[in-house]
Design an enzyme around this catalytic site. Structure first.
Site, mmCIF file in Angstrom:
data_model
loop_
_atom_site.group_PDB
_atom_site.id
_atom_site.type_symbol
_atom_site.label_atom_id
_atom_site.label_comp_id
_atom_site.label_asym_id
_atom_site.label_seq_id
_atom_site.Cartn_x
_atom_site.Cartn_y
_atom_site.Cartn_z
ATOM 1 N N CYS A 135 0.813 -1.209 0.000
ATOM 2 C CA CYS A 135 0.000 0.000 0.000
ATOM 3 C C CYS A 135 0.847 1.260 0.000
ATOM 4 O O CYS A 135 0.316 2.356 -0.015
ATOM 5 C CB CYS A 135 -0.906 0.011 1.218
ATOM 6 S SG CYS A 135 -1.902 -1.471 1.343
ATOM 7 N N HIS A 164 12.595 0.935 5.420
ATOM 8 C CA HIS A 164 12.296 -0.458 5.108
ATOM 9 C C HIS A 164 12.771 -1.334 6.243
ATOM 10 O O HIS A 164 13.958 -1.371 6.556
ATOM 11 C CB HIS A 164 13.031 -0.842 3.813
ATOM 12 C CG HIS A 164 12.440 -2.033 3.142
ATOM 13 N ND1 HIS A 164 12.315 -3.260 3.738
ATOM 14 C CD2 HIS A 164 11.914 -2.182 1.909
ATOM 15 C CE1 HIS A 164 11.748 -4.102 2.910
ATOM 16 N NE2 HIS A 164 11.492 -3.477 1.783
ATOM 17 N N HIS A 178 -1.905 19.603 7.415
ATOM 18 C CA HIS A 178 -2.886 18.566 7.110
ATOM 19 C C HIS A 178 -2.206 17.215 7.096
ATOM 20 O O HIS A 178 -1.057 17.093 6.709
ATOM 21 C CB HIS A 178 -3.518 18.823 5.736
ATOM 22 C CG HIS A 178 -4.032 20.208 5.581
ATOM 23 N ND1 HIS A 178 -5.210 20.638 6.132
ATOM 24 C CD2 HIS A 178 -3.514 21.276 4.938
ATOM 25 C CE1 HIS A 178 -5.395 21.899 5.832
ATOM 26 N NE2 HIS A 178 -4.377 22.314 5.116
ATOM 27 N N HIS A 231 -2.740 6.869 5.363
ATOM 28 C CA HIS A 231 -3.196 5.710 4.594
ATOM 29 C C HIS A 231 -4.365 5.065 5.329
ATOM 30 O O HIS A 231 -4.270 4.767 6.515
ATOM 31 C CB HIS A 231 -2.045 4.721 4.452
ATOM 32 C CG HIS A 231 -2.477 3.378 3.988
ATOM 33 N ND1 HIS A 231 -3.215 3.178 2.834
ATOM 34 C CD2 HIS A 231 -2.307 2.157 4.514
ATOM 35 C CE1 HIS A 231 -3.454 1.901 2.689
ATOM 36 N NE2 HIS A 231 -2.908 1.247 3.684
ATOM 37 N N HIS A 238 -14.546 5.427 5.234
ATOM 38 C CA HIS A 238 -15.979 5.151 5.261
ATOM 39 C C HIS A 238 -16.579 5.126 3.864
ATOM 40 O O HIS A 238 -17.367 4.266 3.514
ATOM 41 C CB HIS A 238 -16.671 6.238 6.100
ATOM 42 C CG HIS A 238 -18.130 5.995 6.280
ATOM 43 N ND1 HIS A 238 -19.100 6.647 5.551
ATOM 44 C CD2 HIS A 238 -18.792 5.152 7.095
ATOM 45 C CE1 HIS A 238 -20.288 6.229 5.916
ATOM 46 N NE2 HIS A 238 -20.127 5.322 6.847
ATOM 47 N N ASN A 259 -10.574 0.665 1.982
ATOM 48 C CA ASN A 259 -9.125 0.668 1.869
ATOM 49 C C ASN A 259 -8.770 0.375 0.418
ATOM 50 O O ASN A 259 -8.791 -0.767 -0.021
ATOM 51 C CB ASN A 259 -8.532 -0.406 2.800
ATOM 52 C CG ASN A 259 -7.028 -0.469 2.686
ATOM 53 O OD1 ASN A 259 -6.415 0.248 1.901
ATOM 54 N ND2 ASN A 259 -6.417 -1.338 3.469
#
EC number: 2.3.1.-
Lengths: 497, 474
Positions: free
Chosen positions: B168, B247, B341, B345, B374, B378
């Site tokens: 993702c 990572h 802001h 994810h 909502h 995802n």
């Protein structure tokens, strides 16, 4: 194919000397121009005599301030100039994976497996036999262990273990050869076209060797047999931006999950040609690696013919009538490869060809387009630009086609043919096996230029130009070490099975 | 003397000219977002509670325990009634997808978004110099990037990269590639296409850690136009300030937190380990350590160092927060001083909550991420752009504001970047924004999932052997 635009004396020996003299003249034009200038200056100096020269020298008022300022300026400017040069990217070393003997697939084994698995379609078995006879592959190519089962067991676990076997062995070898420590790797690029598990193969490598957490890793896939050069392109762009770094590229193709289990003929072809293999390459832009690096990257040109529908569909993964997935190779693959190569050559030609060839090409172009003379298009002689050629060992037909198109001799394509014979089509890593062949034969000298050409699905043609940095001694280990004395072998047109 | 002057001035002016050329090549290295377009699939692909129930019941391998687990997962997921799924789910074929299904899912996405994006910006496909495509779970030959090039007839010398399996967080990795290319090549236009392919990745078994992935992921995607052309910098929306990648693949537990593998019966699914939140936290903390000095003002960093020093001198371990700190450690540093802001994810409600807690964010800050979860679910790598779209639609983005994007990925990675808003985006209408049609309904009064109401009775069931789905639930 084309000939030089002077058909009258094409068989004359004198033409050879005319050509040589012409090449020498055009290539060294500027230096030849310097000779009369130097002659004039020398004559002037002699004419003036020593006293006059001393007078001229004394009349120049050299203030100490002036001297200091101008020398400071010169030093400053030259420092800035040298510091802002684009970074040279070196290939320090590379290692190719040598599969174990237990994975060997001689023709007899392959045909027996084929007959047992495809027992319901003897025509497909017949087709595979004919392909194998004319393929140019030898008896020592290897397939992963999972494919040796009858029927093959291509589970995800097996695919992962094949990936671990080929990638980790090649990387261990690379670490040993270069003395590189895993924690020193700054950039990692892994390309494997057909197998892409989550987490990616690059994450698998990072996990095994415990690489740093701020490593820049990339996992390219789906880009076909030319993905090796695409990774080199990405590494080069990244090394331009990050000073004092090195990059490790792993090129491989994982066969296990992609063995076609159906009986559609055009899709059985990859089964016969693709074999296990991988390569790990270390690239760097550090000045300290300049002395031990094997090659310097000069140019890299990528051409993508995806906009043309015919090129796009020529290597296509799809399901056959029974829903089994496989890769469909179209019949006009050769023609499309030839066209893609032409597109690539038009870009790379001006970068690498000597001025003599470019002038001839330009003249023939002017003659054909502007004056509408009936000359055949002039194919530049690439043998003048390169000493060695590494053509992707996609198949015998690809090598034949390129040999014809570029007018290469048997020795130039020997590396490609022998790699196809000994290792089969190992996809993106085949270029590195070929380079290793040339080195093992002791043919690589300092200053030699190598041209690597690769094709890939989509349809792409990518080529890279390397210049050899130091004369390379025949390696004692490596994939060719135990069999290089047997090569080159004669590969007949058809091997009767 | 004159000759010497002339020669030296010629030489110097030539050298100056060379230096100028070199300096000039180092300019124009900033990465700007020109525009972006998220994908809103057609309404006939909406997944309602009723339909979710139907799909779950179609899987004949599930038993009572799995139903209870799923109920708990879906109710607390924060996902609403209007998310989207691939078309083949509606045809009942999720357990036997074909290659064509996956391809048409992708085609629906990129044909729609790229067309809108190029039309709005009056660009033609041949203007694109760099193409980076990242779709984690789909790997075809020719690659998706080749498909896009074929469909739009892009140029032959295009620089194209096709990334897969990077989870993702792949959006930020694609932006990283583009950023690096922009530093070497001037005057380029790049297109980043990010999405997720769900068609072939439905898990049809009953391993609990693997069915979770079935419930969370939804269809969506985004195409982003980036450039480093000076002439377009006036029209740009955002400028990249910094990008940091972390990572943690070197650690065994982080690497095994999210793995695609076969279960005991050979069915492929994505295993989400229980240690995933911990792995995410570790990676997040490491990432913050690197990026915080780059984005917060010196005064805040000073204050934080002082407070740490005072704590150490006092020798006072903060007792109150040890219990909660196991989930996510409080940063103790005020991120609002440097960031306006937060684009988080939308991995799930737990992820958003954890980040909100550790960065000490208010509900106002977390609203874009919660609402995206909502409304769209995802959507994997493209979720960040939907969150950004929400902020834009709510007219929150003013010139000079900074947006912090945080993403996680399998491996385990945490990648983050900071964008600065280049021009006022809170005036006028944001064309093509995927939230335009429904932004007024957000935030809604309640985001309780009706799943609880409809299927809550499963919690009371106890008898595993004779459990049968009641007729009215069908």
């Amino acid at each position: 194919m084309s000939q030089a635009p002077m058909p009258d004396f094409s068989s004359s020996v004198k033409l050879k000397y005319v050509k040589l003299g012409y090449q020498y003249l055009v290539n060294h034009f500027l230096s030849l121009l310097l000779i009369p200038i130097m002659a004039i200056i020398a004559v002037e100096l002699l004419r003036m005599g020593p006293e006059e020269i001393l007078n001229v020298w004394n009349s120049l008022h050299f203030d100490i301030v002036q001297v200091l300022c101008s020398s400071f300026l010169v030093i400053f400017i030259s420092t800035v100039y040298f510091m802002s040069k684009p970074r040279t990217v070196y290939l320090v070393d590379y290692s190719c994976y040598k599969p174990p003997v237990t994975c060997r697939v001689p023709f007899a084994t392959f045909m027996e497996h084929s007959r047992l698995i495809l027992k319901d379609s003897p025509k497909s078995v017949e087709f595979q036999m004919r392909i194998l006879e004319r393929s140019g592959l030898g008896e020592e190519t290897c397939l992963p262990p999972a494919i040796h089962y009858i029927p093959p067991t291509p589970t995800m676990d097996e695919a992962r273990s094949e990936a671990q076997m080929v990638i980790f062995t090649a990387m261990d070898d690379l670490f040993k050869k270069t003395g590189l420590l895993p924690k020193d790797i700054d950039i990692l690029i892994v390309n494997c076209s057909l197998f892409s598990p989550t987490p990616s193969l690059s994450a698998m490598v990072i996990n095994k060797y415990k690489l740093r957490s701020n490593i820049k890793s990339f996992n390219l896939s789906g880009m076909g047999c030319s993905a090796g050069l695409i990774s080199v392109d990405l590494a080069r762009d990244l090394l331009q931006v990050h000073p004092n770094s090195n990059a490790v590229i792993v090129s491989t193709e994982i066969i296990t999950p992609n063995y076609y289990k159906g009986n559609e003929r055009a899709m059985l072809l990859p089964n016969c040609l693709f074999r296990m293999g991988s390569a790990a390459i270390l690239m760097s832009n550090r000045r300290s690696d300049r002395w031990r690096a094997k090659y310097k990257l000069c140019h890299l040109v990528r051409t993508h013919r995806g906009a043309d529908d015919k090129s796009y569909y020529c290597v296509y993964e799809q399901e056959d009538r029974e829903g089994k997935i496989g890769i469909n190779l179209s019949k006009d693959l050769m023609a499309i490869a030839g066209e893609a190569l032409k597109a690539n050559i038009t870009t790379i030609g001006p970068l690498v060809l000597p001025a003599s060839e470019q002038l001839l090409f330009l003249l023939s172009l002017i003659g054909r387009k502007i004056f509408n003379l009936k000359w055949k298009p002039y194919i530049p002689d690439f043998k003048l630009a390169f000493e060695h050629f590494c053509i992707h060992a996609g198949g015998r037909a690809v090598i034949d086609e390129l040999q014809k198109n570029l007018q290469l001799s048997g020795e130039h394509v020997e590396a490609s043919r022998m790699t196809l014979h000994r290792f089969g089509n190992t996809s993106s890593s085949s270029l590195w096996y070929e380079l290793c062949y040339i080195e093992s034969k002791g043919r690589m000298r300092r200053g030699d230029r190598v041209w690597q050409i690769a094709f890939g699905s989509g349809f792409k043609c990518n080529s890279a130009v390397w210049k050899c940095n130091r004369t390379i001694k025949t390696p004692k280990d490596g994939p060719w070490s135990d069999c290089i004395d047997r090569y080159p072998v004669f590969i007949p047109e058809v091997v009767k099975l | 003397m004159d000759l010497l002057c002339i020669l030296s001035s010629l030489l110097i002016s030539y050298l100056i000219f060379k230096i100028w050329k070199r300096i000039d090549s180092k300019r124009d290295q900033s990465c700007y977002i020109l525009d972006y377009q998220c994908h809103k699939p057609s309404d006939d692909r909406m997944v309602s509670t009723q339909f979710s129930g139907e799909i779950i019941l179609r899987n004949k391998h599930l038993r009572l325990n799995e139903y209870k687990f799923l109920l708990k997962a879906i109710v607390s997921s924060g996902i609403g009634e209007q998310t989207y799924a691939p078309r083949l789910f509606f045809e009942g074929r999720e357990e036997c997808p074909t290659q064509q299904d996956a391809l048409s899912e992708m085609e629906e996405f990129y044909i729609d978004t790229i067309k809108k994006l190029l039309e709005r910006n009056k660009l033609s496909p041949t203007d694109i110099d760099v193409l980076v495509v990242n779709v984690a779970m789909l790997n075809t030959t020719p690659s998706l990037s080749a498909r896009i090039i074929n469909h739009y007839k892009m140029r032959e010398d295009i620089k194209v990269f096709n990334l897969t399996a990077m989870g993702c967080s792949a959006s930020v990795i694609s932006v990283d590639i583009v950023k690096n290319i922009f530093k070497t090549y001037k005057n380029k236009l790049a297109l980043v296409v990010t999405s997720e392919s769900l068609s072939q990745n439905w898990y049809s078994g009953n391993n609990r850690s693997m069915i979770l992935a079935n419930c969370l992921f939804r269809s969506g995607g985004c195409a982003v136009l980036l450039t480093n052309k000076r002439s377009l910098s006036g029209k740009a929306m955002f400028k990249l300030k910094c990008l940091v990648r972390t990572h943690h693949g070197a650690r065994e537990d982080s690497y095994n937190a999210c793995v695609q593998k076969e279960d005991e019966l050979g069915r492929v699914g994505i295993h989400l380990d229980k240690t995933l939140p911990k792995a995410a936290t570790r990676a997040f903390v490491d990432n913050l350590k690197v990026i915080t000095p780059k984005i917060l003002p010196v005064t805040e960093l000073f204050r934080f160092m002082l407070s740490l020093l005072l704590k150490k001198l006092r020798g006072n371990p903060s007792k109150g927060s040890t219990a909660v700190a196991q989930a996510a450690p409080k940063a103790g540093i005020n991120f609002k001083t440097g960031i306006d802001h937060f684009c988080i994810h939308t991995g799930g409600k737990a992820v958003i909550d954890a980040i909100g807690y550790s960065l000490d964010l208010s509900e106002y800050d977390l609203e874009p991420a919660r609402m995206t979860l909502h409304r769209f679910g995802n959507t994997s790598a493209s979720s960040l752009w939907y969150v950004l779209g929400y902020m834009e639609a709510k007219k929150r983005l003013r010139r000079g504001d900074r947006v912090f994007m945080i993403s996680f990925g399998a491996g385990f990675k945490c990648n983050s970047c900071v964008w600065e808003v280049v021009r006022d985006l809170n005036v006028g209408e944001s064309l093509g924004n995927v939230w335009n049609h429904c932004i007024d309904q957000y935030p809604p009064q309640s985001i309780v999932n009706p799943f609880l109401e409809k299927y809550g009775w499963i919690r009371e069931e106890d008898d595993h052997d004779t459990f049968k789905i009641r007729e009215e639930a069908m």
